[in-house]
Enzyme design. Sequence first.
Site, PDB file in Angstrom:
ATOM      1  N   ASN A 182      -6.440   4.514  -6.878  1.00 54.39           N
ATOM      2  CA  ASN A 182      -7.543   5.197  -6.211  1.00 54.39           C
ATOM      3  C   ASN A 182      -8.549   5.668  -7.250  1.00 54.39           C
ATOM      4  OD1 ASN A 182      -9.082   6.009  -4.053  1.00 54.39           O
ATOM      5  ND2 ASN A 182      -8.138   8.012  -3.895  1.00 54.39           N
TER       6      ASN A 182
ATOM      7  N   SER B 287      -7.749   0.893   3.494  1.00 56.74           N
ATOM      8  CA  SER B 287      -8.217   0.394   2.202  1.00 56.74           C
ATOM      9  C   SER B 287      -9.351  -0.596   2.393  1.00 56.74           C
ATOM     10  CB  SER B 287      -7.053  -0.292   1.468  1.00 56.74           C
ATOM     11  OG  SER B 287      -7.506  -0.918   0.281  1.00 56.74           O
ATOM     12  N   SER B 288     -10.124  -0.792   1.329  1.00 57.65           N
ATOM     13  CA  SER B 288     -11.167  -1.822   1.302  1.00 57.65           C
ATOM     14  C   SER B 288     -10.773  -3.026   0.454  1.00 57.65           C
ATOM     15  CB  SER B 288     -12.475  -1.240   0.764  1.00 57.65           C
ATOM     16  OG  SER B 288     -12.996  -0.258   1.623  1.00 57.65           O
TER      17      SER B 288
ATOM     18  N   GLY C  82     -13.848  -1.927  -6.622  1.00 57.21           N
ATOM     19  CA  GLY C  82     -15.152  -1.436  -6.207  1.00 57.21           C
ATOM     20  C   GLY C  82     -15.149  -0.575  -4.969  1.00 57.21           C
ATOM     21  N   GLY C  83     -13.977  -0.077  -4.520  1.00 54.19           N
ATOM     22  CA  GLY C  83     -13.951   0.795  -3.359  1.00 54.19           C
ATOM     23  C   GLY C  83     -14.555   0.135  -2.141  1.00 54.19           C
TER      24      GLY C  83
ATOM     25  N   ARG D 122       0.851  -1.192   0.000  1.00 51.33           N
ATOM     26  CA  ARG D 122       0.000   0.000   0.000  1.00 51.33           C
ATOM     27  C   ARG D 122       0.888   1.244   0.000  1.00 51.33           C
ATOM     28  NH1 ARG D 122      -4.804   2.294  -1.319  1.00 51.33           N
ATOM     29  NH2 ARG D 122      -6.049   3.042   0.440  1.00 51.33           N
TER      30      ARG D 122
ATOM     31  N   ASP E 288      -7.539   8.909   0.398  1.00 53.00           N
ATOM     32  CA  ASP E 288      -8.062   7.792   1.187  1.00 53.00           C
ATOM     33  C   ASP E 288      -7.828   7.988   2.674  1.00 53.00           C
ATOM     34  OD1 ASP E 288      -9.415   6.247  -0.567  1.00 53.00           O
ATOM     35  OD2 ASP E 288      -7.951   4.637  -0.697  1.00 53.00           O
TER      36      ASP E 288
ATOM     37  N   THR F  66     -10.117   0.206  -9.093  1.00 48.75           N
ATOM     38  CA  THR F  66      -9.108  -0.724  -8.617  1.00 48.75           C
ATOM     39  C   THR F  66      -9.098  -1.877  -9.600  1.00 48.75           C
ATOM     40  OG1 THR F  66      -9.633  -0.010  -6.380  1.00 48.75           O
ATOM     41  CG2 THR F  66      -8.476  -2.079  -6.562  1.00 48.75           C
TER      42      THR F  66
END
Length: 571
Positions: A402, A453-454, A474-475, A109, A424, A382
């Site tokens: 992002n 993050s997701s 898909g966030g 990340r 984010d 993503t």
Amino acid sequence: MHRFLHLLLYFLVFTGCTSSQKNNTAGFNPYSYKGQKKVLAENGAVVSAHPLASKVGVEILKQGGNSFDAAIATQLALAVVYPNAGNLGGGGFLVARLSNGPLLAVDFREKAPAAASHDMYIDNTGEARTDKSQDGHLSGGVPGTVAGIFVYLKYAKLSLDKLIQPAIDLAAKGFVITEREARGLNNLQDELKQFNTVMPVFVKDKWKAGDTLVQTDLAHTLERIRDNGAKGFYEGETARLIVEEMQRGGGIITYQDLREYNAKVREPHVFTYKGYTIAGMPMPSSGGLLLHQMMKMVENRNISAMGFQSTAAVQLMTEVERRAYADRAEYMGDADYYKVPVSVLSSDKYLQWRMKDYDPAAATPSTMIKPGITTEKESEETTHLSVIDKEGNAVSITTTLNNSYGSRTVIGGAGFFLNDEMDDFSIKPGVPNMYGAVGGEANAIQPGKRMLSSMTPTIVLKDNKPVIVVGTPGGTTIPTQIFQTLINILEFGMSTEDAVYKPKFHHQWLPDEILTEKGFPAAVRSQLEKMGYKFANEREGIGRTEIIRVLSNGKFEAVADIRGDDGAEGF
């Protein structure tokens, strides 16, 4: 390897298709290969957001590479053929199962630069400058993608030069873009001109399907990585180009930030569900813990008897999603900087208590679940890839810039997009980011910190052998998509295609509404509205799930999402 794509053409023409469905290979052009949505394979499979990248990965498997080789080659190819999310200038997560049994998680990340500060996007009047956190040079975190590749390269069998050459060829020689890709580039033109100090190759009067996109600068950047390893990106010529771009455009990433970036090997977040072991990503991904919470909150409620997309099942899943995301808002962030109570949040006792106020006949308003504010929602641009091989190596990787095309800033002379991941973070408590959600102190900006993050790369095992490799963009919808896909397969007994393709829904506590795709049953919506639920406007699509499933006969079923140009390959 410079002739990789020409050899690929030769191979396909003279040996035929590698899947259970034969393609007509006459006139095949490896630069515009459209791929396929589903394959059955015996020796290995790759599924990703672009058919050319998936094809590159499978060819690496055929050359004797394992899943890590194929994943690296696919990931690098995506940096060329899928520039809106595939990347060198972003970051992501890997979850893997090694052939001899151990599980692996790699965190690459992005990080906040050393010059970042808690209030860096707040002006002297106290107003939050979301334009600075979302657009252009100042929105970029220190990229982690290249560092991550060199962490899991040690598990590969082939040399880097073999794995990176297909990406170099695609960048140097070009590939033919689709209508979808042309539309994306055309929509980007004004922002490219606004946020770049050197006009990149993506600037053009009008892109159309069938045009060839050649990226010479990117090819040279990839060559420097091939020749000099990670230092070919974080030091030397590429580092100079990054820093000079920052200086021209007001960014804050420095030589020191680049030299000191490190990807981390972490312990995967692992839990069990009805005889299956599910391995996901730990913090700073919220995905592994959210999936754990949601799966466990439905485990003892006989959801299979309710039936797929019955009112009862959707209502139950909505309520567990609501509760998990309320916890995300309050407690989750980079565990290296913030104490995240993972063991408490994932304990059976806590999750049973969490469902005490669940009412199967009515909505539980989010204001009753927990007061407060929710963390920010990351972009849905993503990308995910899944790989498996006959040796038992399974790799699940999710990466992101992002926003679509990240900051929309291309590093002059280097040819790749810089992320805008600083958005984010929570730039100011209560201030919504680009997607209308807000955040708190758990995810505040701090130098060196990784933003929450997701992303939810996931591997499901049975008797310590992989049976599902899955992930999606898909966030904040990512964890709920993976949750629903697994419930569709493990509880409702659906086919892999139906589990991915059927309309999905999403709830994230705040805003207190259910998001649905077109095709979601109108009768179920009506019944839920009578129970007190509110619905957002329907969406064309939620994410793009990439999945490989190991069938009972040992074959690999790879399915690419129909929501995009995604492709599945196998042999």
